[in-house]
Design a protein around this motif. Structure first.
Motif, PDB file in Angstrom:
ATOM      1  N   THR A 370       0.826  -1.197   0.000  1.00 40.02           N
ATOM      2  CA  THR A 370       0.000   0.000   0.000  1.00 40.02           C
ATOM      3  C   THR A 370       0.866   1.255   0.000  1.00 40.02           C
ATOM      4  OG1 THR A 370      -1.559  -1.258   1.363  1.00 40.02           O
ATOM      5  CG2 THR A 370      -1.983   1.090   1.102  1.00 40.02           C
ATOM      6  N   LEU A 371       1.970   1.226   0.729  1.00 45.22           N
ATOM      7  CA  LEU A 371       2.876   2.372   0.747  1.00 45.22           C
ATOM      8  C   LEU A 371       3.485   2.612  -0.625  1.00 45.22           C
ATOM      9  CD1 LEU A 371       4.304   4.552   2.408  1.00 45.22           C
ATOM     10  CD2 LEU A 371       6.110   2.895   2.884  1.00 45.22           C
ATOM     11  N   ALA A 372       3.837   1.535  -1.311  1.00 45.22           N
ATOM     12  CA  ALA A 372       4.409   1.675  -2.651  1.00 45.22           C
ATOM     13  C   ALA A 372       3.409   2.330  -3.606  1.00 45.22           C
ATOM     14  CB  ALA A 372       4.830   0.311  -3.182  1.00 45.22           C
ATOM     15  N   GLU A 373       2.138   1.990  -3.471  1.00 49.93           N
ATOM     16  CA  GLU A 373       1.112   2.613  -4.305  1.00 49.93           C
ATOM     17  C   GLU A 373       0.934   4.089  -3.954  1.00 49.93           C
ATOM     18  OE1 GLU A 373      -0.785   1.549  -6.925  1.00 49.93           O
ATOM     19  OE2 GLU A 373       0.643  -0.114  -6.911  1.00 49.93           O
ATOM     20  N   LEU A 374       0.986   4.392  -2.662  1.00 52.51           N
ATOM     21  CA  LEU A 374       0.806   5.767  -2.212  1.00 52.51           C
ATOM     22  C   LEU A 374       1.908   6.670  -2.750  1.00 52.51           C
ATOM     23  CD1 LEU A 374      -1.082   7.445  -0.325  1.00 52.51           C
ATOM     24  CD2 LEU A 374       0.641   7.133   1.439  1.00 52.51           C
ATOM     25  N   ALA A 375       3.099   6.124  -2.903  1.00 55.58           N
ATOM     26  CA  ALA A 375       4.234   6.916  -3.378  1.00 55.58           C
ATOM     27  C   ALA A 375       4.015   7.457  -4.787  1.00 55.58           C
ATOM     28  CB  ALA A 375       5.508   6.083  -3.327  1.00 55.58           C
ATOM     29  N   LYS A 376       3.045   6.879  -5.506  1.00 58.14           N
ATOM     30  CA  LYS A 376       2.748   7.364  -6.860  1.00 58.14           C
ATOM     31  C   LYS A 376       1.857   8.606  -6.851  1.00 58.14           C
ATOM     32  CE  LYS A 376       2.929   2.580  -8.556  1.00 58.14           C
ATOM     33  NZ  LYS A 376       2.142   1.465  -9.150  1.00 58.14           N
ATOM     34  N   ASP A 377       1.292   8.928  -5.669  1.00 61.84           N
ATOM     35  CA  ASP A 377       0.432  10.101  -5.535  1.00 61.84           C
ATOM     36  C   ASP A 377       1.320  11.329  -5.320  1.00 61.84           C
ATOM     37  OD1 ASP A 377      -1.265  12.132  -4.791  1.00 61.84           O
ATOM     38  OD2 ASP A 377      -2.248  11.022  -3.180  1.00 61.84           O
ATOM     39  N   PRO A 378       1.285  12.321  -6.225  1.00 58.91           N
ATOM     40  CA  PRO A 378       2.168  13.484  -6.082  1.00 58.91           C
ATOM     41  C   PRO A 378       2.024  14.195  -4.740  1.00 58.91           C
ATOM     42  CG  PRO A 378       1.144  13.475  -8.248  1.00 58.91           C
ATOM     43  CD  PRO A 378       0.476  12.389  -7.457  1.00 58.91           C
ATOM     44  N   ALA A 379       0.815  14.216  -4.200  1.00 61.01           N
ATOM     45  CA  ALA A 379       0.606  14.914  -2.931  1.00 61.01           C
ATOM     46  C   ALA A 379       1.236  14.182  -1.758  1.00 61.01           C
ATOM     47  CB  ALA A 379      -0.892  15.102  -2.686  1.00 61.01           C
ATOM     48  N   GLN A 380       1.307  12.854  -1.847  1.00 60.65           N
ATOM     49  CA  GLN A 380       1.820  12.056  -0.740  1.00 60.65           C
ATOM     50  C   GLN A 380       3.262  11.596  -0.946  1.00 60.65           C
ATOM     51  OE1 GLN A 380       0.419  11.530   2.113  1.00 60.65           O
ATOM     52  NE2 GLN A 380      -1.574  12.409   1.672  1.00 60.65           N
ATOM     53  N   ALA A 381       3.750  11.644  -2.159  1.00 62.14           N
ATOM     54  CA  ALA A 381       5.084  11.134  -2.447  1.00 62.14           C
ATOM     55  C   ALA A 381       6.176  11.762  -1.578  1.00 62.14           C
ATOM     56  CB  ALA A 381       5.404  11.324  -3.926  1.00 62.14           C
ATOM     57  N   PRO A 382       6.131  13.082  -1.302  1.00 57.54           N
ATOM     58  CA  PRO A 382       7.183  13.640  -0.448  1.00 57.54           C
ATOM     59  C   PRO A 382       7.250  12.998   0.935  1.00 57.54           C
ATOM     60  CG  PRO A 382       5.988  15.399  -1.562  1.00 57.54           C
ATOM     61  CD  PRO A 382       5.224  14.135  -1.804  1.00 57.54           C
ATOM     62  N   PHE A 383       6.085  12.627   1.486  1.00 54.81           N
ATOM     63  CA  PHE A 383       6.068  12.005   2.800  1.00 54.81           C
ATOM     64  C   PHE A 383       6.573  10.562   2.725  1.00 54.81           C
ATOM     65  CE2 PHE A 383       2.807  15.318   3.004  1.00 54.81           C
ATOM     66  CZ  PHE A 383       3.233  16.009   4.109  1.00 54.81           C
ATOM     67  N   ALA A 384       6.156   9.853   1.700  1.00 58.12           N
ATOM     68  CA  ALA A 384       6.595   8.470   1.547  1.00 58.12           C
ATOM     69  C   ALA A 384       8.108   8.398   1.368  1.00 58.12           C
ATOM     70  CB  ALA A 384       5.889   7.827   0.357  1.00 58.12           C
ATOM     71  N   ALA A 385       8.653   9.276   0.535  1.00 62.16           N
ATOM     72  CA  ALA A 385      10.093   9.268   0.273  1.00 62.16           C
ATOM     73  C   ALA A 385      10.895   9.734   1.485  1.00 62.16           C
ATOM     74  CB  ALA A 385      10.396  10.158  -0.925  1.00 62.16           C
ATOM     75  N   ALA A 386      10.286  10.565   2.331  1.00 61.31           N
ATOM     76  CA  ALA A 386      11.001  11.127   3.474  1.00 61.31           C
ATOM     77  C   ALA A 386      11.467  10.067   4.461  1.00 61.31           C
ATOM     78  CB  ALA A 386      10.115  12.141   4.195  1.00 61.31           C
ATOM     79  N   PHE A 387      10.835   8.906   4.426  1.00 58.51           N
ATOM     80  CA  PHE A 387      11.209   7.878   5.388  1.00 58.51           C
ATOM     81  C   PHE A 387      12.627   7.358   5.180  1.00 58.51           C
ATOM     82  CE2 PHE A 387       6.802   7.869   6.460  1.00 58.51           C
ATOM     83  CZ  PHE A 387       6.806   7.518   7.796  1.00 58.51           C
ATOM     84  N   ALA A 388      13.169   7.541   4.005  1.00 61.01           N
ATOM     85  CA  ALA A 388      14.536   7.090   3.768  1.00 61.01           C
ATOM     86  C   ALA A 388      15.545   7.879   4.602  1.00 61.01           C
ATOM     87  CB  ALA A 388      14.881   7.214   2.283  1.00 61.01           C
ATOM     88  N   LYS A 389      15.175   9.102   5.044  1.00 61.99           N
ATOM     89  CA  LYS A 389      16.090   9.930   5.843  1.00 61.99           C
ATOM     90  C   LYS A 389      15.615  10.099   7.286  1.00 61.99           C
ATOM     91  CE  LYS A 389      17.802  12.894   2.077  1.00 61.99           C
ATOM     92  NZ  LYS A 389      17.969  14.303   1.634  1.00 61.99           N
ATOM     93  N   ALA A 390      14.505   9.503   7.626  1.00 65.16           N
ATOM     94  CA  ALA A 390      13.879   9.802   8.910  1.00 65.16           C
ATOM     95  C   ALA A 390      14.726   9.331  10.093  1.00 65.16           C
ATOM     96  CB  ALA A 390      12.502   9.154   8.971  1.00 65.16           C
ATOM     97  N   LYS A 391      14.593  10.065  11.204  1.00 60.71           N
ATOM     98  CA  LYS A 391      15.282   9.732  12.439  1.00 60.71           C
ATOM     99  C   LYS A 391      14.293   9.831  13.587  1.00 60.71           C
ATOM    100  CE  LYS A 391      19.461  11.296  13.115  1.00 60.71           C
ATOM    101  NZ  LYS A 391      20.322  10.110  13.028  1.00 60.71           N
ATOM    102  N   ALA A 392      14.728   9.373  14.753  1.00 59.80           N
ATOM    103  CA  ALA A 392      13.839   9.379  15.912  1.00 59.80           C
ATOM    104  C   ALA A 392      14.565   9.896  17.142  1.00 59.80           C
ATOM    105  CB  ALA A 392      13.287   7.983  16.177  1.00 59.80           C
TER     106      ALA A 392
END
Length: 441
Positions: A370-392
């Motif tokens: 489902t996340l992979a599909e969401l990444a195709k949405d221009p409005a949501q793609a920035p959030f999906a891609a952001a996880f590659a750099k995310a920290k806690a």
């Protein structure tokens, strides 16, 4: 207080896994047997009831989601469900009272970074059995980094979240402002907004409230800073390191540069969102879950096409690492019927309801396909891609005390902004305080 050890799995690794899924990686979701239906319990729970806590204020999509989930749960189990909404500013007090033996829920929504704290208070019951079979086996194992303690899972990932800059697209168009790619461009855009919209408007809103570290953390991490690192069995605070100090000074500079007012140093994201809804904020750091509430609060004056997001740029150049957050669902340890409560968590964390929870709540789904599909949405793609750099934040039960109860970093920032301390002095004091809190036993 019993302090348990969290697993070595890092949240950054979890973020990377989601980021790869978002980018359309080749990893296929694990195959599993169909999820066991709660209806297997059937008549056993007819006439029984449980209480579920949801966090925050309901809006139309979230209320409809809970209505539908509760109806499905009753169909499958026969049980009634009472949903109570706990406003964010009251969450810590409500959890504290419930853990001390007050009236608590049977099931609760919970922030993923809160799981270690409340597990250490014996407030959460293990739900490990849910993770090993059915659809939930598809959830990446390294998404359980904060939820897994001493080999047991204490909450199920429900939806993931990260943040970007929300801005008024109509204001940008009117004032001929390009989407900022650097921190200096963001500050310049904020000043232009104030010049044209009035000094009572925050061009870019400073968050100094209970969730201030979502903004400060991003700016500090972008400079290579860290809050604290674990060395052996001890936490060593790193607030005085030059890298953290650089991010801290960028953060306090939001106010000292004048793009956000000194009169609103304690506002949190909820406060800022309300001001945005009333035309008093041009940009702020948040996520798409605010969109529905903004439309309601503005009484339709701010519409979908007047809001958009861009990645928060760093002072050093490029995008800041996003805060890796998320909401979980857990069984409260004092639940009247843990078996029934576990059935609710099992249903809610299954693919159908977890996917919808994320979609309706403006979060990212925890199921990889489902996340992979969401990444195709221009409005949501920035959030999906952001996880590659995310920290806690530091994965320690005491982090909540440092972040919310004692407001260590917020107080340090205020002392600098108000001219009561230099950055060096404020951070030296905060460094000792943070270290003492994290190393409490």
């Amino acid at each position: 207080m019993r302090i348990a050890k969290t697993t070595a799995t890092t949240v950054t690794t979890a973020a990377l896994a989601l980021g790869l899924a978002a980018c359309g990686g080749s990893t296929e979701p694990s195959k599993s047997e169909p999820a066991q239906s709660a209806s297997a319990a059937g008549p056993k729970f007819a006439g029984q009831s449980l209480t579920v806590w949801r966090l925050g204020d309901p809006n139309e999509p979230s209320q409809k989601y809970m209505d539908d989930l509760v109806a499905d749960f009753k169909t499958q189990t026969g049980a009634e469900t009472k949903v109570e909404w706990i406003p964010w500013p009251q969450v810590n007090d409500k959890f504290t009272a419930a853990a001390a033996g007050g009236e608590g829920p049977d099931v609760t929504e919970i922030g993923n970074d809160q799981v270690p704290l409340w597990q250490s208070q014996d407030a959460l019951a293990p739900v490990t059995s849910i993770t090993t079979a059915g659809e939930q086996a598809q959830i990446p194992k390294n998404l359980f980094g904060l939820e897994t303690i001493d080999g047991e899972v204490y909450a199920m990932p429900w939806g993931a979240g990260t943040r970007a800059v929300m801005y008024r697209t109509d204001w940008f168009k009117e004032l001929k402002i390009e989407v900022p790619k650097t921190w200096d461009e963001l500050v310049a855009a904020a000043k232009k907004i104030q010049d044209k919209k009035g000094k009572d408007v925050d061009g870019f809103a400073f968050n100094g409230g209970s969730d201030a570290n979502h903004l400060l953390g991003a700016l500090a991490w972008s400079q290579g800073g860290e809050y604290a690192v674990k060395e052996g069995d001890k936490w060593v605070a790193k607030l005085t390191d030059p890298a953290f100090k650089a991010g801290f000074e960028t953060y306090t500079g939001i106010v000292t540069s004048g793009v956000s007012s000194k009169s609103r140093l304690t506002q949190n994201t909820t406060d800022i969102r309300t001001r945005f809804s009333n035309g008093k904020v041009g940009m702020y750091l948040t996520a798409s879950w605010d969109i529905a509430t903004i439309k309601e609060e503005s009484k339709g004056k701010i519409k979908d096409d007047q809001m958009a997001f861009f990645p928060l740029p760093s002072k050093a150049g490029g995008e800041t690492p996003a805060f890796f957050g998320g909401n979980d669902i857990a069984v409260w340890n004092d639940a009247k019927n843990k078996e029934l409560a576990t059935e609710f968590v099992k249903l809610a964390s299954g693919k159908k309801w977890a996917d919808r929870y994320a979609k309706d709540g403006g979060l990212l789904p925890v199921y990889p396909d489902t996340l992979a599909e969401l990444a195709k949405d221009p409005a949501q793609a920035p959030f999906a891609a952001a996880f590659a750099k995310a920290k806690a934040f530091p994965a320690d039960p005491q982090w909540t005390e440092a972040n919310e109860t004692k407001a260590v970093l917020q107080n340090a920032a205020r002392s600098v902004i108000e001219g009561k301390a230099t950055a060096d002095d404020a951070l030296a004091k905060a460094n000792k305080e943070l270290e003492d809190i994290l190393n409490q036993s």
